[in-house]
Design an enzyme around this catalytic site. Structure first.
Site, PDB file in Angstrom:
ATOM      1  CE  LYS A  80       1.598   0.644 -13.508  1.00  0.00           C
ATOM      2  NZ  LYS A  80       1.506   1.111 -12.195  1.00  0.00           N
ATOM      3  CE1 TYR A 111       2.868   5.978 -11.434  1.00  0.00           C
ATOM      4  CE2 TYR A 111       4.891   5.066 -12.161  1.00  0.00           C
ATOM      5  CZ  TYR A 111       3.515   4.998 -11.899  1.00  0.00           C
ATOM      6  OH  TYR A 111       2.967   3.851 -12.402  1.00  0.00           O
ATOM      7  NE  ARG A 118      -7.720   5.778 -13.014  1.00  0.00           N
ATOM      8  CZ  ARG A 118      -6.884   5.894 -12.344  1.00  0.00           C
ATOM      9  NH1 ARG A 118      -5.257   5.699 -12.634  1.00  0.00           N
ATOM     10  NH2 ARG A 118      -6.981   6.139 -11.008  1.00  0.00           N
ATOM     11  CB  THR A 158      -4.308   1.231  -6.704  1.00  0.00           C
ATOM     12  OG1 THR A 158      -4.800   2.475  -7.036  1.00  0.00           O
ATOM     13  CG2 THR A 158      -2.716   1.096  -6.835  1.00  0.00           C
ATOM     14  NE  ARG A 192      -3.783  -1.395 -11.997  1.00  0.00           N
ATOM     15  CZ  ARG A 192      -3.784   0.006 -11.757  1.00  0.00           C
ATOM     16  NH1 ARG A 192      -4.991   0.464 -11.045  1.00  0.00           N
ATOM     17  NH2 ARG A 192      -3.065   0.833 -12.110  1.00  0.00           N
ATOM     18  CG  ASN A 211      -0.775  -1.753 -10.440  1.00  0.00           C
ATOM     19  OD1 ASN A 211       0.111  -1.254 -11.203  1.00  0.00           O
ATOM     20  ND2 ASN A 211      -1.437  -0.725  -9.640  1.00  0.00           N
ATOM     21  CG  HIS A 228       0.048   4.603 -15.760  1.00  0.00           C
ATOM     22  ND1 HIS A 228      -0.408   5.452 -14.787  1.00  0.00           N
ATOM     23  CD2 HIS A 228      -0.335   5.834 -16.805  1.00  0.00           C
ATOM     24  CE1 HIS A 228      -0.675   6.741 -14.940  1.00  0.00           C
ATOM     25  NE2 HIS A 228      -0.493   6.977 -16.036  1.00  0.00           N
ATOM     26  CD  GLU A 234      -0.096  10.081 -17.197  1.00  0.00           C
ATOM     27  OE1 GLU A 234      -0.744   9.228 -17.700  1.00  0.00           O
ATOM     28  OE2 GLU A 234      -0.256  10.346 -15.819  1.00  0.00           O
TER      29      GLU A 234
HETATM   30  O1  CDP Z   1      -2.246   3.518 -10.712  1.00  0.00           O
HETATM   31  P1  CDP Z   1      -3.468   4.041  -9.871  1.00  0.00           P
HETATM   32  O2  CDP Z   1      -3.642   5.351 -10.246  1.00  0.00           O
HETATM   33  O3  CDP Z   1      -4.494   3.126  -9.623  1.00  0.00           O
HETATM   34  O4  CDP Z   1      -2.708   4.139  -8.473  1.00  0.00           O
HETATM   35  P2  CDP Z   1      -1.723   5.432  -7.756  1.00  0.00           P
HETATM   36  O5  CDP Z   1      -2.286   5.419  -6.194  1.00  0.00           O
HETATM   37  O6  CDP Z   1      -1.890   6.566  -8.708  1.00  0.00           O
HETATM   38  O7  CDP Z   1      -0.243   4.991  -7.418  1.00  0.00           O
HETATM   39  C1  CDP Z   1       0.470   4.960  -8.782  1.00  0.00           C
HETATM   40  C2  CDP Z   1       1.268   3.660  -8.781  1.00  0.00           C
HETATM   41  O8  CDP Z   1       2.162   3.623  -7.884  1.00  0.00           O
HETATM   42  C3  CDP Z   1       0.307   2.372  -8.642  1.00  0.00           C
HETATM   43  O9  CDP Z   1      -0.025   2.012  -9.743  1.00  0.00           O
HETATM   44  C4  CDP Z   1       1.364   1.335  -7.989  1.00  0.00           C
HETATM   45  O10 CDP Z   1       1.903   0.519  -9.308  1.00  0.00           O
HETATM   46  C5  CDP Z   1       2.428   2.093  -7.167  1.00  0.00           C
HETATM   47  N1  CDP Z   1       1.820   2.156  -5.766  1.00  0.00           N
HETATM   48  C6  CDP Z   1       3.010   1.424  -5.073  1.00  0.00           C
HETATM   49  O11 CDP Z   1       3.945   0.936  -5.485  1.00  0.00           O
HETATM   50  N2  CDP Z   1       2.502   1.429  -3.384  1.00  0.00           N
HETATM   51  C7  CDP Z   1       1.453   1.958  -2.973  1.00  0.00           C
HETATM   52  N3  CDP Z   1       1.165   1.845  -1.770  1.00  0.00           N
HETATM   53  C8  CDP Z   1       0.602   2.517  -3.843  1.00  0.00           C
HETATM   54  C9  CDP Z   1       0.888   2.457  -5.256  1.00  0.00           C
HETATM   55 MG    MG Z   2      -2.973   7.537 -10.026  1.00  0.00          MG
END
Ligand code: CDP
Ligand code: MG
Length: 164
Positions: free
Chosen positions: A20, A60, A96, A102, A113, A123, A126, A137
């Site tokens: 990112k 997203y 992962r 996250t 992370r 973080n 992705h 993707e």
């Molecule tokens: O990336 P991951 O699958 O671990 O997390 P996700 O819950 O699918 O969320 C996607 C991305 O959104 C995260 O990796 C964060 O960069 C962002 N995010 C955020 O900005 N604020 C949150 N409360 C949760 C996630």
């Molecule tokens: Mg996710």
């Protein structure tokens, strides 16, 4: 003489990763690519680009309705990213787990992370969360002819043949 055929314990998989904008700005690309390489994952495609708001909404899609989506879009479109495809045994799960939870504050030490991030949004990396996400993707970022498969010469030194 018949050679034994060892069943493969884990599937050979592709997964999609995205370094990112915080990774690029913090000059952590090299360290993070190095961690995946050292683990034994093969980089088979890589590209720098600037994500547009349209691409962010596709990437997203599952989060577009969330209250925090607008700030996520601002972040992910706010600077260049490095998109990549890696290949390896059980690569989706392995990547992962290498990323960690996250939130960087909650991610375990030893994960990317957990070691480099203190943020829920910034973080760093992705990784696709399952086979359907991988296909969706990769197609968003790469054409099939941009994927460069090869057999690394180091393979015999990464895992014993009789492990399958
Ligand atoms: O990336 P991951 O699958 O671990 O997390 P996700 O819950 O699918 O969320 C996607 C991305 O959104 C995260 O990796 C964060 O960069 C962002 N995010 C955020 O900005 N604020 C949150 N409360 C949760 C996630
Ligand atoms: Mg996710």
């Amino acid at each position: 003489m018949l050679f034994p055929v060892f069943p493969r314990s884990f599937p050979m998989q592709r997964t999609f990763i995205l370094l990112k904008p915080d990774t690029v700005q913090r000059r952590l690309m090299g360290q993070i690519v190095a961690r995946f390489e050292a683990k034994g994952l093969n980089f088979i495609a890589m590209k720098m680009l600037r994500i547009t708001p349209e691409l962010a909404k596709q990437h997203y899609a599952e989060h577009v309705e969330k209250a925090w989506y607008p700030t996520l879009e601002g972040f992910i479109t706010g600077g260049p990213v490095l998109a990549a495809v890696v290949e390896g045994l059980d690569a989706i799960r392995v990547v992962r787990e290498m990323l960690g939870a996250t939130s960087g504050l909650q991610a375990a030490p030893g994960t990317i992370r957990g070691d480099y991030s203190s943020s829920q949004q910034m973080n760093l990396v992705h990784g696709s969360d399952g086979p359907e996400a991988v296909d969706r993707e990769i197609a968003l970022y790469f054409d099939e002819d941009q994927i460069c498969r090869y057999e690394p010469v180091i393979t015999p030194w990464m895992r014993a043949a009789d492990e399958g």
